[in-house]
Scaffold this motif. Structure first.
Motif, mmCIF file in Angstrom:
data_model
loop_
_atom_site.group_PDB
_atom_site.id
_atom_site.type_symbol
_atom_site.label_atom_id
_atom_site.label_comp_id
_atom_site.label_asym_id
_atom_site.label_seq_id
_atom_site.Cartn_x
_atom_site.Cartn_y
_atom_site.Cartn_z
ATOM 1 N N HIS A 4 -3.898 -13.951 2.956
ATOM 2 C CA HIS A 4 -4.607 -13.328 4.066
ATOM 3 C C HIS A 4 -3.924 -12.015 4.484
ATOM 4 C CE1 HIS A 4 -7.037 -12.845 7.615
ATOM 5 N NE2 HIS A 4 -5.940 -12.789 8.370
ATOM 6 N N ASP A 5 -2.597 -12.009 4.512
ATOM 7 C CA ASP A 5 -1.852 -10.804 4.867
ATOM 8 C C ASP A 5 -2.075 -9.697 3.826
ATOM 9 O OD1 ASP A 5 -0.870 -12.051 7.110
ATOM 10 O OD2 ASP A 5 1.025 -12.629 6.155
ATOM 11 N N ASP A 7 -4.736 -9.379 1.843
ATOM 12 C CA ASP A 7 -6.115 -8.890 1.997
ATOM 13 C C ASP A 7 -6.224 -7.917 3.167
ATOM 14 O OD1 ASP A 7 -6.975 -10.354 -0.156
ATOM 15 O OD2 ASP A 7 -7.712 -12.050 1.054
ATOM 16 N N THR A 8 -5.571 -8.224 4.262
ATOM 17 C CA THR A 8 -5.582 -7.332 5.425
ATOM 18 C C THR A 8 -4.907 -6.007 5.093
ATOM 19 O OG1 THR A 8 -5.472 -9.272 6.878
ATOM 20 C CG2 THR A 8 -4.934 -7.144 7.855
ATOM 21 N N GLN A 12 -6.748 -2.273 5.022
ATOM 22 C CA GLN A 12 -6.273 -1.130 5.792
ATOM 23 C C GLN A 12 -5.996 0.064 4.884
ATOM 24 O OE1 GLN A 12 -2.837 -2.673 7.768
ATOM 25 N NE2 GLN A 12 -4.006 -3.598 9.456
#
Length: 85
Positions: A4-5, A7-8, A12
């Motif tokens: 998840h980190d 993908d974030t 960005q």
């Protein structure tokens, strides 16, 4: 770091910012200037070559050809057949 980190972080990184748009504009502006400069240099060389070719052709046409001496073989051939051949 989990998925998840990551993908974030990638989301960005893909999001354009105003600084990105300015950088793209500067790159394209520099690229256009470089292409224009290359085109102008190429046009200068072509015009210089054409002018040189015209000058050489003009000098060749205006200047008469020198009288070339007859070769020795031609002299022997002419003497063998005589002057009225």
């Amino acid at each position: 770091m989990n998925d998840h980190d990551l993908d974030t972080l990638f989301a960005q990184a893909r999001t354009p910012t105003p600084a990105d748009e300015g950088a793209a504009g500067r790159f394209l502006s520099g690229h256009r200037q470089r292409r224009t400069r290359q085109r102008n240099i190429r046009a200068g060389w072509i015009s210089t070559l054409l002018a040189s070719a015209a000058a050489v052709a003009g000098l060749t046409v205006l200047r008469p050809a020198p009288d070339l001496p007859a070769s020795a073989a031609y002299g022997v051939y002419q003497s063998a057949w005589g002057d009225g051949w």
